[in-house]
Design a protein around this motif. Structure first.
Motif, PDB file in Angstrom:
ATOM      1  N   HIS A  34      11.161 -10.681   1.711  1.00  0.00           N
ATOM      2  CA  HIS A  34       9.857 -10.116   2.066  1.00  0.00           C
ATOM      3  C   HIS A  34       8.857 -10.716   1.092  1.00  0.00           C
ATOM      4  N   VAL A  35       7.866 -11.434   1.617  1.00  0.00           N
ATOM      5  CA  VAL A  35       6.935 -12.192   0.792  1.00  0.00           C
ATOM      6  C   VAL A  35       5.643 -11.408   0.579  1.00  0.00           C
ATOM      7  N   ILE A  36       5.291 -11.214  -0.667  1.00  0.00           N
ATOM      8  CA  ILE A  36       3.994 -10.664  -1.045  1.00  0.00           C
ATOM      9  C   ILE A  36       3.110 -11.865  -1.349  1.00  0.00           C
ATOM     10  N   ALA A  37       2.216 -12.185  -0.421  1.00  0.00           N
ATOM     11  CA  ALA A  37       1.467 -13.432  -0.464  1.00  0.00           C
ATOM     12  C   ALA A  37       0.079 -13.206  -1.050  1.00  0.00           C
ATOM     13  N   VAL A  62      -2.071 -10.020   0.117  1.00  0.00           N
ATOM     14  CA  VAL A  62      -2.893  -9.530  -0.994  1.00  0.00           C
ATOM     15  C   VAL A  62      -4.019 -10.531  -1.228  1.00  0.00           C
ATOM     16  N   PRO A  63      -5.169 -10.337  -0.593  1.00  0.00           N
ATOM     17  CA  PRO A  63      -6.312 -11.207  -0.866  1.00  0.00           C
ATOM     18  C   PRO A  63      -6.846 -10.896  -2.266  1.00  0.00           C
ATOM     19  N   VAL A  64      -6.790 -11.865  -3.159  1.00  0.00           N
ATOM     20  CA  VAL A  64      -7.175 -11.612  -4.542  1.00  0.00           C
ATOM     21  C   VAL A  64      -7.564 -12.922  -5.221  1.00  0.00           C
ATOM     22  N   ASP A  65      -8.530 -12.836  -6.103  1.00  0.00           N
ATOM     23  CA  ASP A  65      -8.857 -13.936  -7.005  1.00  0.00           C
ATOM     24  C   ASP A  65      -8.028 -13.720  -8.266  1.00  0.00           C
ATOM     25  N   LEU A  66      -7.230 -14.693  -8.643  1.00  0.00           N
ATOM     26  CA  LEU A  66      -6.337 -14.518  -9.791  1.00  0.00           C
ATOM     27  C   LEU A  66      -7.087 -14.320 -11.102  1.00  0.00           C
ATOM     28  N   LYS A  67      -8.380 -14.604 -11.105  1.00  0.00           N
ATOM     29  CA  LYS A  67      -9.163 -14.322 -12.308  1.00  0.00           C
ATOM     30  C   LYS A  67      -9.511 -12.836 -12.420  1.00  0.00           C
ATOM     31  N   ASP A  68      -9.197 -12.060 -11.396  1.00  0.00           N
ATOM     32  CA  ASP A  68      -9.346 -10.601 -11.444  1.00  0.00           C
ATOM     33  C   ASP A  68      -8.078 -10.030 -12.074  1.00  0.00           C
ATOM     34  N   PHE A  69      -8.020 -10.049 -13.384  1.00  0.00           N
ATOM     35  CA  PHE A  69      -6.787  -9.698 -14.084  1.00  0.00           C
ATOM     36  C   PHE A  69      -6.406  -8.225 -13.885  1.00  0.00           C
ATOM     37  N   ASP A  70      -7.391  -7.361 -13.755  1.00  0.00           N
ATOM     38  CA  ASP A  70      -7.071  -5.953 -13.501  1.00  0.00           C
ATOM     39  C   ASP A  70      -6.347  -5.787 -12.172  1.00  0.00           C
ATOM     40  N   ALA A  71      -6.695  -6.628 -11.192  1.00  0.00           N
ATOM     41  CA  ALA A  71      -6.016  -6.568  -9.897  1.00  0.00           C
ATOM     42  C   ALA A  71      -4.541  -6.945 -10.032  1.00  0.00           C
ATOM     43  N   LEU A  72      -4.233  -7.835 -10.964  1.00  0.00           N
ATOM     44  CA  LEU A  72      -2.835  -8.211 -11.171  1.00  0.00           C
ATOM     45  C   LEU A  72      -2.047  -7.063 -11.782  1.00  0.00           C
ATOM     46  N   ASP A  73      -2.703  -6.279 -12.624  1.00  0.00           N
ATOM     47  CA  ASP A  73      -2.046  -5.066 -13.132  1.00  0.00           C
ATOM     48  C   ASP A  73      -1.803  -4.068 -12.001  1.00  0.00           C
ATOM     49  N   ALA A  77       1.778  -2.182 -10.289  1.00  0.00           N
ATOM     50  CA  ALA A  77       1.920  -0.760 -10.000  1.00  0.00           C
ATOM     51  C   ALA A  77       2.233  -0.519  -8.534  1.00  0.00           C
ATOM     52  N   ALA A  78       1.589  -1.285  -7.646  1.00  0.00           N
ATOM     53  CA  ALA A  78       1.821  -1.107  -6.216  1.00  0.00           C
ATOM     54  C   ALA A  78       3.239  -1.524  -5.820  1.00  0.00           C
ATOM     55  N   ILE A  79       3.723  -2.628  -6.390  1.00  0.00           N
ATOM     56  CA  ILE A  79       5.094  -3.060  -6.087  1.00  0.00           C
ATOM     57  C   ILE A  79       6.092  -2.028  -6.604  1.00  0.00           C
ATOM     58  N   HIS A  80       5.831  -1.504  -7.792  1.00  0.00           N
ATOM     59  CA  HIS A  80       6.718  -0.474  -8.342  1.00  0.00           C
ATOM     60  C   HIS A  80       6.777   0.744  -7.427  1.00  0.00           C
ATOM     61  N   GLU A  81       5.628   1.156  -6.930  1.00  0.00           N
ATOM     62  CA  GLU A  81       5.592   2.353  -6.089  1.00  0.00           C
ATOM     63  C   GLU A  81       6.323   2.143  -4.769  1.00  0.00           C
ATOM     64  N   ARG A  82       6.202   0.938  -4.195  1.00  0.00           N
ATOM     65  CA  ARG A  82       6.795   0.698  -2.875  1.00  0.00           C
ATOM     66  C   ARG A  82       8.254   0.274  -2.938  1.00  0.00           C
ATOM     67  N   TRP A  83       8.591  -0.619  -3.889  1.00  0.00           N
ATOM     68  CA  TRP A  83       9.941  -1.181  -3.914  1.00  0.00           C
ATOM     69  C   TRP A  83      10.719  -0.872  -5.189  1.00  0.00           C
ATOM     70  N   PRO A 130       8.617  -5.725 -15.977  1.00  0.00           N
ATOM     71  CA  PRO A 130       9.516  -4.571 -15.779  1.00  0.00           C
ATOM     72  C   PRO A 130      10.171  -4.565 -14.402  1.00  0.00           C
ATOM     73  N   LEU A 131       9.469  -5.083 -13.405  1.00  0.00           N
ATOM     74  CA  LEU A 131      10.014  -5.129 -12.046  1.00  0.00           C
ATOM     75  C   LEU A 131      11.073  -6.216 -11.917  1.00  0.00           C
ATOM     76  N   LEU A 132      10.867  -7.348 -12.574  1.00  0.00           N
ATOM     77  CA  LEU A 132      11.877  -8.403 -12.579  1.00  0.00           C
ATOM     78  C   LEU A 132      13.133  -7.943 -13.318  1.00  0.00           C
TER      79      LEU A 132
END
Length: 247
Positions: A34-37, A62-73, A77-83, A130-132
């Protein structure tokens, strides 16, 4: 039952809307992941999603600009909650920046290249580690370049950023030796991509291999069967390279 080697694996792919990232996302999904793109362009992500679904796979966009570092945090959290875990991280997204003397590079260009090529990958590692570790076989793969070692004139921002990325990933590999995580660098060499076209405008792209040629090797690095860590997989020579340590 399925004989797909990545069945039920969860994979994050950055820069997934085109080039190496897109080809890798399709290959990983084709092998059961399952790819989180992640990418900036919503429309291109939706086209990727359509192709993955047509082939019987599944993706989360996941539409995101990688320079939005808070979005990467928030991603962690979202991956932890779902998987509750992450099995594969492919840090593919990158910026070329300017081909110019280092004394002529504009500060915003330098900052953007370092943010995407280095800092975003550090933030992803920090967020997703932590997820890895929760996976039975976490695989972290980051796309580097021969530019990190050649230090060719006028390629300063890109070369410096890729050298820093290699140091980051090798350090992470050493810090996770006694865990299920394996962290690898991947040198794709010359491929038929938009970045290559921008860097080498006079080159005939039909002479180059394609991202699709590389994608199955990414599947191999991402599989639970892969055991190497802290090395560079060099696609042009199909060899594993061990970075030289100083005497």
């Amino acid at each position: 039952m399925t004989d797909k080697p990545l069945a039920n694996r969860i994979a994050v792919v950055t820069g997934a809307s085109r080039g190496i990232g897109r080809a890798a996302a399709l290959a990983l999904a084709g092998q059961g992941a399952h790819v989180i793109a992640l990418a900036r362009t919503q429309g291109a992500l939706e086209e990727l999603d359509d192709e993955i679904r047509r082939a019987g796979g599944a993706a989360t966009l996941v539409p995101v600009d990688l320079k939005d570092f808070d979005a990467l945090d928030r991603l962690g959290a979202a991956i932890h909650e779902r998987w509750g875990r992450l099995d594969i991280l492919l840090g593919n997204a990158g910026l070329l920046g300017e081909i110019a003397p280092v004394t002529h590079v504009d500060q915003p260009v330098w900052d953007a290249v370092m943010a995407v090529n280095v800092t975003a990958n550090w933030r992803l590692i920090r967020s997703l580690d932590p997820l890895l570790r929760a996976s039975d076989a976490g695989r972290a793969i980051f796309v580097t370049s021969g530019a990190a070692h050649k230090c060719t004139a006028y390629w300063g921002p890109y070369s410096v950023s890729k050298a820093a990325l290699e140091a980051l990933v090798r350090t992470y590999a050493n810090e996770t030796l006694n865990t299920p995580i394996r962290a690898m660098l991947l040198n794709p060499g010359p491929l038929r991509t938009n970045m290559r076209r921008a860097a080498m405008p006079g080159e005939d792209p039909t002479t180059l291999r394609t991202p699709e040629d590389l994608a199955l090797h990414i599947v191999r690095l991402a599989s639970p069967a892969w055991t190497e860590t802290g090395k560079i997989y060099d696609f042009p020579t199909d060899r594993l390279l061990t970075p030289q340590m100083p005497a």
